[in-house]
Motif scaffolding. Structure first.
Motif, PDB file in Angstrom:
ATOM      1  N   ILE B  18     -13.034 -20.459 -23.318  1.00 20.48           N
ATOM      2  CA  ILE B  18     -11.779 -19.853 -22.860  1.00 20.48           C
ATOM      3  C   ILE B  18     -10.833 -20.984 -22.451  1.00 20.48           C
ATOM      4  CG2 ILE B  18     -10.716 -18.197 -21.283  1.00 20.48           C
ATOM      5  CD1 ILE B  18     -13.016 -16.812 -22.549  1.00 20.48           C
ATOM      6  N   ASP B  19      -9.615 -20.970 -22.991  1.00 15.39           N
ATOM      7  CA  ASP B  19      -8.610 -21.966 -22.600  1.00 15.39           C
ATOM      8  C   ASP B  19      -7.722 -21.396 -21.507  1.00 15.39           C
ATOM      9  OD1 ASP B  19      -9.599 -23.491 -24.566  1.00 15.39           O
ATOM     10  OD2 ASP B  19      -7.885 -23.349 -25.916  1.00 15.39           O
ATOM     11  N   ASP B  20      -7.201 -22.285 -20.663  1.00  8.97           N
ATOM     12  CA  ASP B  20      -6.116 -21.917 -19.770  1.00  8.97           C
ATOM     13  C   ASP B  20      -6.496 -20.796 -18.793  1.00  8.97           C
ATOM     14  OD1 ASP B  20      -3.650 -22.333 -18.771  1.00  8.97           O
ATOM     15  OD2 ASP B  20      -2.659 -20.931 -20.142  1.00  8.97           O
ATOM     16  N   ARG B  21      -5.918 -19.636 -18.960  1.00  4.29           N
ATOM     17  CA  ARG B  21      -6.137 -18.548 -17.993  1.00  4.29           C
ATOM     18  C   ARG B  21      -7.134 -17.520 -18.512  1.00  4.29           C
ATOM     19  NH1 ARG B  21      -2.048 -17.500 -13.929  1.00  4.29           N
ATOM     20  NH2 ARG B  21      -2.578 -15.298 -13.999  1.00  4.29           N
ATOM     21  N   PHE B  22      -8.097 -17.191 -17.675  1.00  6.45           N
ATOM     22  CA  PHE B  22      -9.089 -16.179 -18.030  1.00  6.45           C
ATOM     23  C   PHE B  22      -8.784 -14.957 -17.165  1.00  6.45           C
ATOM     24  CE2 PHE B  22     -14.021 -15.468 -18.342  1.00  6.45           C
ATOM     25  CZ  PHE B  22     -13.805 -14.362 -19.131  1.00  6.45           C
ATOM     26  N   SER B  49     -14.903 -25.104 -19.514  1.00  5.37           N
ATOM     27  CA  SER B  49     -14.420 -26.448 -19.177  1.00  5.37           C
ATOM     28  C   SER B  49     -12.897 -26.543 -19.325  1.00  5.37           C
ATOM     29  CB  SER B  49     -15.107 -27.491 -20.044  1.00  5.37           C
ATOM     30  OG  SER B  49     -14.914 -27.181 -21.407  1.00  5.37           O
ATOM     31  N   LYS B  50     -12.296 -25.681 -20.157  1.00  2.00           N
ATOM     32  CA  LYS B  50     -10.839 -25.740 -20.324  1.00  2.00           C
ATOM     33  C   LYS B  50     -10.140 -24.582 -19.612  1.00  2.00           C
ATOM     34  CE  LYS B  50     -10.529 -28.542 -24.449  1.00  2.00           C
ATOM     35  NZ  LYS B  50     -11.671 -28.363 -25.380  1.00  2.00           N
ATOM     36  N   THR B  51     -10.893 -23.857 -18.800  1.00  2.00           N
ATOM     37  CA  THR B  51     -10.297 -22.729 -18.081  1.00  2.00           C
ATOM     38  C   THR B  51      -9.714 -23.220 -16.768  1.00  2.00           C
ATOM     39  OG1 THR B  51     -12.106 -21.436 -18.983  1.00  2.00           O
ATOM     40  CG2 THR B  51     -10.727 -20.358 -17.344  1.00  2.00           C
ATOM     41  N   GLU B  52      -8.431 -22.964 -16.559  1.00  2.00           N
ATOM     42  CA  GLU B  52      -7.803 -23.460 -15.331  1.00  2.00           C
ATOM     43  C   GLU B  52      -7.783 -22.423 -14.229  1.00  2.00           C
ATOM     44  OE1 GLU B  52      -4.027 -24.926 -16.563  1.00  2.00           O
ATOM     45  OE2 GLU B  52      -5.021 -26.428 -17.802  1.00  2.00           O
ATOM     46  N   TYR B  53      -7.770 -21.166 -14.647  1.00  5.06           N
ATOM     47  CA  TYR B  53      -7.667 -20.115 -13.640  1.00  5.06           C
ATOM     48  C   TYR B  53      -8.463 -18.906 -14.088  1.00  5.06           C
ATOM     49  CZ  TYR B  53      -5.733 -16.216 -11.046  1.00  5.06           C
ATOM     50  OH  TYR B  53      -5.595 -15.085 -10.279  1.00  5.06           O
ATOM     51  N   ASP B  83     -13.347 -27.242 -10.878  1.00  4.73           N
ATOM     52  CA  ASP B  83     -13.587 -27.013  -9.456  1.00  4.73           C
ATOM     53  C   ASP B  83     -13.019 -25.681  -8.986  1.00  4.73           C
ATOM     54  OD1 ASP B  83     -14.987 -29.280  -9.286  1.00  4.73           O
ATOM     55  OD2 ASP B  83     -13.426 -30.485  -8.322  1.00  4.73           O
ATOM     56  N   THR B  84     -11.781 -25.402  -9.430  1.00  2.37           N
ATOM     57  CA  THR B  84     -11.132 -24.145  -9.026  1.00  2.37           C
ATOM     58  C   THR B  84     -11.963 -22.951  -9.484  1.00  2.37           C
ATOM     59  OG1 THR B  84      -9.157 -25.296  -9.747  1.00  2.37           O
ATOM     60  CG2 THR B  84      -8.868 -23.057  -8.945  1.00  2.37           C
ATOM     61  N   VAL B  85     -12.370 -22.990 -10.749  1.00  2.00           N
ATOM     62  CA  VAL B  85     -13.124 -21.866 -11.301  1.00  2.00           C
ATOM     63  C   VAL B  85     -14.504 -21.783 -10.652  1.00  2.00           C
ATOM     64  CG1 VAL B  85     -14.169 -20.962 -13.400  1.00  2.00           C
ATOM     65  CG2 VAL B  85     -11.850 -21.855 -13.466  1.00  2.00           C
ATOM     66  N   ARG B  86     -15.115 -22.948 -10.407  1.00  2.00           N
ATOM     67  CA  ARG B  86     -16.432 -22.965  -9.765  1.00  2.00           C
ATOM     68  C   ARG B  86     -16.361 -22.304  -8.391  1.00  2.00           C
ATOM     69  NH1 ARG B  86     -21.243 -25.706 -10.491  1.00  2.00           N
ATOM     70  NH2 ARG B  86     -20.407 -26.921 -12.201  1.00  2.00           N
ATOM     71  N   LYS B  87     -15.274 -22.577  -7.685  1.00  2.00           N
ATOM     72  CA  LYS B  87     -15.093 -22.002  -6.342  1.00  2.00           C
ATOM     73  C   LYS B  87     -15.080 -20.464  -6.432  1.00  2.00           C
ATOM     74  CE  LYS B  87     -13.648 -22.046  -1.956  1.00  2.00           C
ATOM     75  NZ  LYS B  87     -14.486 -22.478  -0.868  1.00  2.00           N
ATOM     76  N   ILE B  88     -14.368 -19.954  -7.438  1.00  2.00           N
ATOM     77  CA  ILE B  88     -14.286 -18.501  -7.603  1.00  2.00           C
ATOM     78  C   ILE B  88     -15.669 -17.922  -7.935  1.00  2.00           C
ATOM     79  CG2 ILE B  88     -13.332 -16.668  -9.080  1.00  2.00           C
ATOM     80  CD1 ILE B  88     -10.769 -18.478  -9.198  1.00  2.00           C
ATOM     81  N   LEU B  89     -16.401 -18.619  -8.804  1.00  2.00           N
ATOM     82  CA  LEU B  89     -17.755 -18.161  -9.151  1.00  2.00           C
ATOM     83  C   LEU B  89     -18.678 -18.206  -7.933  1.00  2.00           C
ATOM     84  CD1 LEU B  89     -18.133 -19.979 -12.591  1.00  2.00           C
ATOM     85  CD2 LEU B  89     -18.080 -17.506 -12.252  1.00  2.00           C
ATOM     86  N   GLU B  90     -18.472 -19.219  -7.095  1.00  2.06           N
ATOM     87  CA  GLU B  90     -19.331 -19.354  -5.916  1.00  2.06           C
ATOM     88  C   GLU B  90     -19.035 -18.290  -4.872  1.00  2.06           C
ATOM     89  OE1 GLU B  90     -19.093 -23.361  -4.496  1.00  2.06           O
ATOM     90  OE2 GLU B  90     -20.416 -24.047  -6.123  1.00  2.06           O
ATOM     91  N   ILE B  91     -17.750 -17.997  -4.695  1.00  4.54           N
ATOM     92  CA  ILE B  91     -17.406 -16.944  -3.735  1.00  4.54           C
ATOM     93  C   ILE B  91     -18.083 -15.647  -4.148  1.00  4.54           C
ATOM     94  CG2 ILE B  91     -15.515 -15.472  -2.920  1.00  4.54           C
ATOM     95  CD1 ILE B  91     -13.787 -17.970  -2.766  1.00  4.54           C
ATOM     96  N   ALA B  92     -18.083 -15.383  -5.450  1.00  9.90           N
ATOM     97  CA  ALA B  92     -18.738 -14.162  -5.936  1.00  9.90           C
ATOM     98  C   ALA B  92     -20.247 -14.340  -6.064  1.00  9.90           C
ATOM     99  CB  ALA B  92     -18.135 -13.748  -7.270  1.00  9.90           C
ATOM    100  N   GLN B  93     -20.741 -15.544  -5.692  1.00  8.06           N
ATOM    101  CA  GLN B  93     -22.183 -15.825  -5.719  1.00  8.06           C
ATOM    102  C   GLN B  93     -22.807 -15.547  -7.097  1.00  8.06           C
ATOM    103  OE1 GLN B  93     -24.551 -16.735  -2.725  1.00  8.06           O
ATOM    104  NE2 GLN B  93     -22.635 -17.847  -2.711  1.00  8.06           N
ATOM    105  N   PHE B  94     -22.050 -15.892  -8.159  1.00 13.61           N
ATOM    106  CA  PHE B  94     -22.547 -15.631  -9.508  1.00 13.61           C
ATOM    107  C   PHE B  94     -23.737 -16.521  -9.865  1.00 13.61           C
ATOM    108  CE2 PHE B  94     -19.652 -12.953 -12.405  1.00 13.61           C
ATOM    109  CZ  PHE B  94     -19.492 -12.027 -11.394  1.00 13.61           C
ATOM    110  N   GLN B  95     -23.922 -17.640  -9.133  1.00 19.49           N
ATOM    111  CA  GLN B  95     -25.085 -18.498  -9.419  1.00 19.49           C
ATOM    112  C   GLN B  95     -26.380 -17.748  -9.106  1.00 19.49           C
ATOM    113  OE1 GLN B  95     -23.087 -18.883  -6.882  1.00 19.49           O
ATOM    114  NE2 GLN B  95     -24.144 -19.577  -5.038  1.00 19.49           N
ATOM    115  N   ARG B  96     -26.266 -16.642  -8.324  1.00 18.28           N
ATOM    116  CA  ARG B  96     -27.456 -15.836  -8.036  1.00 18.28           C
ATOM    117  C   ARG B  96     -27.782 -14.897  -9.194  1.00 18.28           C
ATOM    118  NH1 ARG B  96     -27.773 -15.889  -2.268  1.00 18.28           N
ATOM    119  NH2 ARG B  96     -29.767 -14.843  -2.472  1.00 18.28           N
ATOM    120  N   LEU B  97     -26.819 -14.705 -10.071  1.00 17.07           N
ATOM    121  CA  LEU B  97     -26.972 -13.722 -11.136  1.00 17.07           C
ATOM    122  C   LEU B  97     -27.184 -14.356 -12.505  1.00 17.07           C
ATOM    123  CD1 LEU B  97     -23.953 -11.463 -10.130  1.00 17.07           C
ATOM    124  CD2 LEU B  97     -26.328 -11.149  -9.480  1.00 17.07           C
TER     125      LEU B  97
END
Lengths: 582, 101
Positions: B18-22, B49-53, B83-97
């Motif tokens: 996914i590029d740019d905005r997801f 890796s190319k997703t900014e938001y 980093d921005t996207v990782r933060k969003i994934l972490e808030i949603a705790q997707f690493q648990r899923l």
């Protein structure tokens, strides 16, 4: 209908043609206006806003195609004044050109009056449909606004102590996908929820009503935050489709315990600020949003923190940190924190954050719902202490007034014996309170009973079965260590069960109706080693002189609420009696 | 093209980038990238890796992908989020899923 008689505009350079069409239109009950060239046709259209336009193609000054283009540009999308080309040019090109220019139909001469009338009827039907759609759109908009008003009536208006909680709620559309709830627990604690459904608008707000109902009903029945979160998760898992979920932060603030219980499932960090606006603690999300997994993760746990009366909890949704300015930058956490800190110092967190957001976004379109709750850690309704019965004048002694014979039998009794792992899984107090409500009806007087049962059960479990030392809770570090150790030992209980260990807590209730109220005798027995009851009371008298001390307050509170309170069998059995009167 | 997908030479891995905005506007494109894949045991890599938001509806779209992957007994990995996207994934705790690398 805006007016009774419809107006038809005839644009034709032949006076003869105009006259002919006028007659036919008048027979169909139209008021007719006439223009003899395209330019004056456009002018007449602007002046009279007709319901139907009949347009010739070849005319001086401005031809029918150009006039039609201008008229269609003017009429926009909202209304359809059908425009029919009347022509003797019976060619394919003429037909294509008239549709291109924006004509709705074409009628080729010669035609009979009957065909002409049928044509304008058909066109009128289409324009009526367009009007209907427009009308429906307006109705829908009105309904949506009304529904939103009712929703927020159901949801926000019934929140507890709204005046004490600072709230920001800015929806991106009519319906907000964010919800804010507060409710009072039977023991005087307060439950707060800030939640965010995926997306926004009606689709996102549909889950708000079941969430509100469950949150209120379970809080009222005395369920803990974790019980409520688990139930909401199950409910949202069944209710919401696969790509929708509910991110939420929960808090239970206990003023008399001076502690707060927090659970963050999928929202940005929550904050605990002190009176000087220092961030004392942040609460990161520890669980995926609700509605994704069929059950909570096995290690789902609430975070327990010690709070001071002038501390405040602040929760936010991602709409705040993801708000953008015209340059596309995010508002982000640091700007939010600065605004919040400045706000606390100025004693107006909500408006300071709002102003800071507005200044930053400069009227950029809002993409997501923006919400925040700012909850003080004290100032909630106090439990009424000293609930002792006062005997009205005219009754000389207690027994007389209460009319309880010696040896009288209870009208009902209730026993619950929880062993091993069940002590970890089941919170018996809501079960017990449910029984009482079913048998004796609901009533304010059960609030104190709820507190008594909760305190005595927790004492039996924590200090009896789990052998935790309450003096741990005296310091802030010990406080969190206490809850960690508690979770560990509860985990062990479940394992012991398999090995045949006999740990238990038994709860027994006996109810005696009185002439002017009732009496509940509570027995709680645990499998622990017991303790020296005198030590506890000695502890308490010290605690009374030291407002900051956290432990031992439970027994003191129960003692004040009860008529009698006795520890027996080396402190492993407690008998309390609670009397209430009408 | 903001959503691109390709299958590895050995046919065992599908990479969706996914590029740019997801966000919700990619709903259909994103679905189309995997919905016709019915091979068992396929590895799905979501390259961010190319997703900014990324917004919360994108999280919902990832959950739908996860359902699809589970249906066909495949593996899902989210690859190289910023980093921005990782933060969003972490808030949603997707690493648990699911796996995030």
């Amino acid at each position: 209908m805006p007016r009774n008689q419809k107006i038809a505009l005839v644009v034709d350079d032949s006076k003869m043609q105009c006259k002919l069409l006028s007659v036919l239109l008048k027979e169909e009950n139209y008021q007719v206006i006439i223009a003899n060239d395209g330019a004056s046709g456009v002018q007449m259209y602007i002046e009279h806003q007709p319901d139907l336009v009949l347009m010739d193609i070849n005319m001086p000054i401005m031809d029918g195609f150009e006039a039609t283009r201008r008229i269609k540009k003017l009429s926009g999308e909202g209304t359809l004044a059908p425009l029919i080309f009347i022509t003797s040019m019976d060619s394919e090109q003429a037909f294509i050109d008239s549709v291109e220019a924006g004509g709705d139909s074409i009628l080729v001469r010669p035609f009979t009056p009957k065909v002409f009338k049928a044509k304008i009827k058909a066109m009128q039907r289409i324009s009526d449909l367009v009007d209907q759609v427009k009308h429906l759109q307006l109705e829908q908009q009105k309904d949506a606004e009304l529904a939103e008003k009712m929703m927020s009536g159901v949801i926000e208006a019934r929140n507890f102590a709204l005046d004490k909680i600072g709230v920001i709620k800015k929806a991106a559309t009519i319906f907000s996908g964010d919800i804010q709830l507060s409710a009072l627990c039977p023991n005087g604690d307060i439950h707060v929820l800030l939640g965010d459904f995926t997306g926004h608008g009606l689709r996102a707000s549909i889950g708000a009503i079941p969430v509100t109902d469950t949150f209120r009903a379970m809080t009222k029945k005395g369920f803990s935050i974790l019980d409520i979160v688990a139930q909401l998760n199950r409910q949202m898992f069944t209710l919401l489709p696969g790509d929708l979920f509910f991110a939420a932060c929960f808090a239970c603030i206990s003023e008399h315990e001076k502690s707060a219980y927090i659970f963050n499932a999928g929202l940005p960090d929550g904050y605990l600020f002190d009176v000087k606006a220092t961030i004392k603690q942040q609460f990161i999300s520890t669980h995926p949003p609700l509605g994704i997994l069929p059950q909570l993760l096995a290690d789902a746990q609430v975070e327990v923190v010690q709070v001071k009366p002038d501390d405040r909890l602040v929760f936010i949704t991602d709409g705040i940190v993801e708000a953008r300015n015209p340059a596309g930058e995010l508002f982000d956490f640091s700007r939010f924190e600065q605004a919040a800190i400045a706000g606390i110092i100025q004693k107006d967190l909500v408006n300071n954050v709002l102003r800071s957001l507005d200044d930053f976004c400069e009227n950029c379109e809002q993409e997501d719902d923006i919400s925040l709750v700012d909850v003080p850690c004290s100032g909630w309704q106090q439990i009424k202490l000293g609930n002792k019965v006062t005997i009205p004048e005219g009754f000389t002694d207690e027994d007389n007034y209460f009319a309880l014979a010696e040896n009288s039998l209870p009208t009902w009794s209730y026993h619950l014996h929880l062993t091993g792992g069940l002590l970890k899984k089941v919170n018996p107090i809501p079960l017990v309170m449910n029984q009482i409500n079913d048998l004796e009806g609901a009533g304010e007087h059960w609030q104190s009973l709820y507190t008594i049962l909760t305190e005595l059960f927790i004492n039996a479990l924590d200090h009896g079965v789990l052998e935790l030392n309450s003096s741990l809770k005296n310091s802030a570090e010990g406080f969190s260590q206490y809850f960690k150790e508690r979770a560990n030992r509860l985990e062990l209980l479940a394992d012991e069960e398999k090995n045949g260990s006999e740990d238990f807590v038994g709860i027994a209730l006996k109810y005696f109706p009185l002439a002017h109220g009732g009496k509940m005798v509570i027995n709680i027995k645990d499998s622990g080693q017991g303790f020296d009851i005198l030590d506890i009371f000695k502890d308490n008298s010290i605690a009374m002189n030291d407002g900051l001390k956290l432990s031992g307050r439970g027994v003191e509170l129960v003692n004040q609420l009860c008529d009698t309170l006795d520890y027996q069998e080396q402190g492993t059995l407690v008998t309390a009696s609670y009397i209430w009167h009408d | 093209m903001t959503v691109s997908s390709r299958i590895s030479g050995d046919g065992k891995e599908l990479v969706i980038a996914i590029d740019d905005r997801f966000d919700f506007s990619l709903h259909q494109l994103f679905r189309d990238a995997y919905s016709t894949m019915t091979t068992q045991d396929l590895s799905y890599v979501l390259d961010l890796s190319k997703t900014e938001y990324m917004d919360s509806s994108a999280l919902g779209m990832i959950l739908l992908l996860k359902d699809h992957v589970q249906l066909y007994a495949g593996q899902l990995t989210i690859s190289k989020p910023s980093d921005t996207v990782r933060k969003i994934l972490e808030i949603a705790q997707f690493q648990r899923l699911m796996t995030i690398e």
